[in-house]
Design a protein around this motif. Sequence first.
Motif, mmCIF file in Angstrom:
data_model
loop_
_atom_site.group_PDB
_atom_site.id
_atom_site.type_symbol
_atom_site.label_atom_id
_atom_site.label_comp_id
_atom_site.label_asym_id
_atom_site.label_seq_id
_atom_site.Cartn_x
_atom_site.Cartn_y
_atom_site.Cartn_z
ATOM 1 N N PRO A 427 -6.708 -22.916 49.856
ATOM 2 C CA PRO A 427 -6.014 -21.700 50.306
ATOM 3 C C PRO A 427 -6.404 -21.274 51.718
ATOM 4 N N THR A 428 -7.592 -21.690 52.198
ATOM 5 C CA THR A 428 -8.032 -21.285 53.536
ATOM 6 C C THR A 428 -7.701 -22.318 54.595
ATOM 7 N N GLU A 429 -7.084 -23.429 54.196
ATOM 8 C CA GLU A 429 -6.779 -24.489 55.147
ATOM 9 C C GLU A 429 -5.635 -24.094 56.077
ATOM 10 N N SER A 430 -4.614 -23.435 55.523
ATOM 11 C CA SER A 430 -3.462 -23.039 56.342
ATOM 12 C C SER A 430 -2.837 -21.793 55.735
ATOM 13 N N PRO A 431 -1.975 -21.110 56.477
ATOM 14 C CA PRO A 431 -1.328 -19.915 55.921
ATOM 15 C C PRO A 431 -0.453 -20.222 54.704
ATOM 16 N N MET A 432 -0.040 -21.463 54.539
ATOM 17 C CA MET A 432 0.875 -21.807 53.451
ATOM 18 C C MET A 432 0.349 -23.011 52.659
ATOM 19 N N PRO A 433 -0.695 -22.811 51.856
ATOM 20 C CA PRO A 433 -1.188 -23.920 51.023
ATOM 21 C C PRO A 433 -0.133 -24.314 49.989
ATOM 22 N N VAL A 434 -0.182 -25.560 49.542
ATOM 23 C CA VAL A 434 0.794 -26.041 48.571
ATOM 24 C C VAL A 434 0.208 -26.011 47.176
ATOM 25 N N SER A 435 1.074 -26.097 46.193
ATOM 26 C CA SER A 435 0.634 -26.120 44.802
ATOM 27 C C SER A 435 0.036 -27.476 44.463
ATOM 28 N N PRO A 436 -0.721 -27.567 43.381
ATOM 29 C CA PRO A 436 -1.251 -28.867 42.970
ATOM 30 C C PRO A 436 -0.159 -29.903 42.771
ATOM 31 N N GLU A 437 0.985 -29.462 42.226
ATOM 32 C CA GLU A 437 2.078 -30.399 42.003
ATOM 33 C C GLU A 437 2.609 -30.950 43.317
ATOM 34 N N GLU A 438 2.799 -30.074 44.311
ATOM 35 C CA GLU A 438 3.310 -30.526 45.600
ATOM 36 C C GLU A 438 2.264 -31.375 46.331
ATOM 37 N N ALA A 439 1.003 -31.024 46.187
ATOM 38 C CA ALA A 439 -0.051 -31.836 46.814
ATOM 39 C C ALA A 439 -0.071 -33.231 46.205
ATOM 40 N N LEU A 440 0.129 -33.305 44.896
ATOM 41 C CA LEU A 440 0.166 -34.613 44.239
ATOM 42 C C LEU A 440 1.384 -35.408 44.690
ATOM 43 N N ARG A 441 2.534 -34.727 44.885
ATOM 44 C CA ARG A 441 3.717 -35.409 45.406
ATOM 45 C C ARG A 441 3.397 -36.048 46.763
ATOM 46 N N SER A 442 2.670 -35.318 47.584
ATOM 47 C CA SER A 442 2.335 -35.816 48.912
ATOM 48 C C SER A 442 1.432 -37.040 48.831
ATOM 49 N N ILE A 443 0.461 -37.018 47.900
ATOM 50 C CA ILE A 443 -0.433 -38.162 47.729
ATOM 51 C C ILE A 443 0.362 -39.375 47.262
ATOM 52 N N ILE A 444 1.238 -39.172 46.276
ATOM 53 C CA ILE A 444 2.050 -40.280 45.757
ATOM 54 C C ILE A 444 2.965 -40.827 46.843
ATOM 55 N N ARG A 445 3.486 -39.930 47.681
ATOM 56 C CA ARG A 445 4.347 -40.350 48.782
ATOM 57 C C ARG A 445 3.598 -41.296 49.723
ATOM 58 N N GLY A 446 2.294 -41.114 49.823
ATOM 59 C CA GLY A 446 1.497 -41.944 50.735
ATOM 60 C C GLY A 446 0.979 -43.219 50.113
ATOM 61 N N ALA A 447 1.291 -43.484 48.828
ATOM 62 C CA ALA A 447 0.833 -44.716 48.180
ATOM 63 C C ALA A 447 1.413 -45.923 48.901
#
Length: 515
Positions: A427-447
């Motif tokens: 939550p402190t990384e940026s003004p708009m942190p993402v949800s766990p689901e969206e973060a996981l989407r991003s990780i999978i996108r980078g596979a």
Amino acid sequence: MKLKSKRQIAVHVLGIALSMIAIAVLVRISGASSVAVHLFYLPIVYAGFMFGDVGAVPTALAAAFLCGPWMPAEYVVRGQEIHAVEQSWWDIGLRTAIFYVMGIFASRVSFAIEKRANEMQTLSEVVRTISSSLRLREVLDAISHQAISAMDARACSIRLLDPETGELRPGASAGLSERYWSKGPVTVERSGIDQRVLEGETVAVLDAQTDPRWQYHEEAREEGLTSVLSLPLQARDSVLGVIRIYAHRKRQFKDDEIELLNAFAHGAAVAIENAELYEESRRGYFETIRALTIAIEARDSATYSHSEQVTELADELAKELGMSEQERETLRFGCIMHDIGKIGIEERMLDARDTDDAEHVFYRMHPLIGRSILNPVSFAQEFMPIVVHHHERWDGRGFPEGLEGEEIPYMARLVAVVDSYERAVNPTESPMPVSPEEALRSIIRGAGTAYDPEIVNAFARVMRRRIEAGEAGRPGDVGFEVEEELDIDAFIERAINGISISDIESTDSGAESEE
């Protein structure tokens, strides 16, 4: 002496046979009452040492046969003629008995020497194991297996005393079924045998199935256990546990066997003490490193407690990937220390990590700074690859060295996945942190591009369990609502096959619009 091949056996047998023939010729010339007959002791003793009873007895009987009635006792001169004097049956019988006893004696001495040599070799292996490893479970496993071999036993177990509960907890075992090993708690107050053992005595049980002092009679009967020898694991000023040897059948343990098991017990006690000192020092190192990391992260509010979160999640992922406890410990050290290089980066450069400013170049130097900081620390070499390479990418576009694919150390690839996910949900990384689901989407996108697909697959399984259990967010996080259900398996399969997430989502949305 153990022979290694049929050829070696043939060479030794031929040598014995030729020596027997040569000695028989000498005895024939000089007579059975001459000194020459004593030369037969040499092949008899040699056969006993080389082949045991199997070699000594036939060789002794062969020597007796060669010195039989047809061999003259001596030669006498009568006038102008030499006459052979026959042997008495008494001489023949006595000589045969002496040859036989000599062969058996040589065989027994050879067996005792070989047994002692094996025991010394086994104890040497125990010492080598203790000196080469400080992992308690590894050492105790090795000791239990070697004790079985040295004592010709069925099984061995080592239990460690918990001073607070009075329970003897499992340490290591060999030769026992999992069902018996996990039969239930072994408490000192309910076991008369263990009470005596922990007082320093050696206790032998002839039949564990019927002895009233044994705690688990029925389980011993089902396991087929009979005679058991129990000794204390004694340290300098305390008793640490119990070591037991289980015989194949009812057996009275000899003094030399008790002495040998006592040597194994001493080795186990030394290993336990060494492991405790080692673990204490490792804990001290870990806590020191942890405090240092907290101090470093306090300079960068966006990543405060970041390493703690990465360590916890990486350890869970390591379990999913089947990594050993030793590997997981190395991983935990690496996770705690992975950003130590930031101590050499100015705060304005830390703020430039996601920008194209010139300061970003200096931010990308922090893994190399971390390496220079940790280089003088010998134990840090184990987890150094994590510190240096956790920002590398699977496609080779990462930093600091631009490694690609499996060139990147495995643990660094693992930490890269967890580190990226943790930053995305912070939550402190940026003004708009993402949800766990969206973060996981991003990780999978980078596979297959940013991350190792195999590790992403395992990470998705871990996160699916966390998300389904509602444990994916940080304590106190709010506003993380699932807009739509995440089909993790489909995303992984398509991402690994090279289909982008945007293509997947556009395909799915198109299908919905047609409906």
